[in-house]
Design a protein around this motif. Structure first.
Motif, mmCIF file in Angstrom:
data_model
loop_
_atom_site.group_PDB
_atom_site.id
_atom_site.type_symbol
_atom_site.label_atom_id
_atom_site.label_comp_id
_atom_site.label_asym_id
_atom_site.label_seq_id
_atom_site.Cartn_x
_atom_site.Cartn_y
_atom_site.Cartn_z
ATOM 1 N N UNK A 223 -21.159 65.767 51.451
ATOM 2 C CA UNK A 223 -20.917 66.988 50.684
ATOM 3 C C UNK A 223 -19.972 67.887 51.465
ATOM 4 N N UNK A 224 -19.361 68.822 50.744
ATOM 5 C CA UNK A 224 -18.464 69.781 51.369
ATOM 6 C C UNK A 224 -19.045 71.181 51.279
ATOM 7 N N UNK A 225 -18.763 71.999 52.280
ATOM 8 C CA UNK A 225 -19.109 73.419 52.264
ATOM 9 C C UNK A 225 -17.811 74.196 52.417
ATOM 10 N N UNK A 226 -17.500 75.025 51.438
ATOM 11 C CA UNK A 226 -16.291 75.843 51.468
ATOM 12 C C UNK A 226 -16.702 77.305 51.554
ATOM 13 N N UNK A 227 -16.387 77.964 52.661
ATOM 14 C CA UNK A 227 -16.675 79.388 52.811
ATOM 15 C C UNK A 227 -15.513 80.145 52.182
ATOM 16 N N UNK A 228 -15.782 80.841 51.079
ATOM 17 C CA UNK A 228 -14.707 81.450 50.318
ATOM 18 C C UNK A 228 -14.146 82.695 51.014
ATOM 19 N N UNK A 267 -12.891 78.722 55.467
ATOM 20 C CA UNK A 267 -13.228 77.532 56.245
ATOM 21 C C UNK A 267 -13.839 76.499 55.316
ATOM 22 N N UNK A 268 -13.665 75.233 55.661
ATOM 23 C CA UNK A 268 -14.245 74.143 54.883
ATOM 24 C C UNK A 268 -14.723 73.054 55.830
ATOM 25 N N UNK A 269 -15.743 72.342 55.414
ATOM 26 C CA UNK A 269 -16.204 71.213 56.221
ATOM 27 C C UNK A 269 -16.697 70.100 55.313
ATOM 28 N N UNK A 270 -16.750 68.914 55.878
ATOM 29 C CA UNK A 270 -17.377 67.759 55.238
ATOM 30 C C UNK A 270 -18.562 67.350 56.093
#
Length: 316
Positions: A223-228, A267-270
């Motif tokens: 899953x990805x987390x995108x901090x807007x 920021x974004x992560x997988x």
């Protein structure tokens, strides 16, 4: 006489678990029959057992059970068994994984007048999910038992109190992303993100089971987390809505592990999904971070139902 009881129990067990004829238990249990789980401590009756069998068989249509041994001594009996099946349909709100599971257990029976009066089991539907690789928190399937004393003496905590409490907690804004089985990008807005540790790099996010993205997320490996950022108010509004294709007018790119990451995010992560803990209405996804991107923009802030510019903070 003992052999007759053994045969009756074995025949009823096979008819119920392998063929779905749950009425087979009617003739071999007492009217006050009780079934106790050693794992959860839950005590239930015949109707609950019959419904559990139907639920499990619905989730594992090819379920087969083999009784490996029956030991009897007077009014005490023990059954040792092994079951095999494929998890192809939902069970207790948990989407199917397609995995084949083989599980073993034992049941201790107490007889009265040739019928089962009490049964202590080492296995139930919660244990089955654990064998499939889906552990559950102890509260995931427990009954609602009011324990909070409040002013109105109802025993139930007013929803407004919890909402008021949560409004006092300021968070960032994230969009959780993944892809479904057809490779279509999916996502939802969430503020229930947290970092667990830096070494190893572990994160978690809590997702409500009713979310349209939930089935795709549950079955995915990443899953990805995108901090807007503070420029993405339109993005969070899109992902908080019921718009069918939330990615239609969005600029995004694919991360190294195939997860859609949103352009313009702070920021974004997988993360690779390591655990899926069942917690009543939500699932807690724990992931190990495999890729991360950080941009030189300020994040959006969320408080009490409103969004704020993260660049306008004053240090205390």
């Amino acid at each position: 006489m003992q052999q007759t009881i053994n045969d009756s129990v074995t025949a009823a067990w096979t008819a119920a678990w392998d063929e779905g004829d749950v009425t087979a238990f009617d003739a071999i249990v007492t009217p006050d029959y009780q079934r106790e789980s050693t794992g959860t401590g839950k005590v239930s009756g015949l109707k609950e057992l019959q419904q559990e069998i139907l639920d499990v068989r619905s989730a594992f249509p090819d379920l087969t059970t083999r009784i490996e041994k029956v030991i009897a001594s007077g009014d005490d009996m023990a059954i040792f068994w092994k079951s095999t099946g494929t998890f192809t349909q939902p069970l207790r709100g948990v989407p199917p994984t397609g995995r084949v599971v083989e599980t073993r257990g034992s049941n201790a029976l107490t007889l009265r007048d040739g019928r089962i009066a009490h049964e202590q089991v080492t296995w139930d539907a919660v244990e089955l999910l654990a064998h499939v690789g889906i552990p559950s928190l102890s509260s995931a399937f427990e009954d609602e038992t009011p324990e909070v004393v409040v002013d109105n003496l109802s025993g139930n905590l007013p929803l407004d109190i919890m909402k008021g409490f949560n409004r006092q907690f300021i968070t960032g804004v994230t969009v959780v992303t993944t892809v479904d089985e057809e490779g279509t990008p999916r996502g939802l807005a969430a503020n229930s993100y947290a970092s667990i540790s830096l070494d190893p790099p572990l994160v978690l996010v809590c997702v409500q089971k009713t979310s349209s993205t939930y089935p795709a997320l549950f079955q995915s490996s990443h899953f990805g987390i995108n901090i807007l950022s503070n420029n993405q108010l339109g993005t969070v509004q899109t992902f908080a809505s019921k718009t069918p294709d939330k990615f239609a007018d969005l600029e995004w790119h694919t991360g190294p592990n195939g997860v859609p990451l949103i352009d313009g995010s702070a920021a974004s992560l997988e993360a690779e999904i390591k655990e899926r803990f069942q917690a009543k209405t939500h699932t807690i996804f724990v992931g190990r971070v495999r890729h991360a991107e950080v941009a030189d923009v300020d994040p959006m802030i969320y408080k009490a139902g409103h969004f704020f510019d993260g660049a306008q903070l004053e240090e205390l």
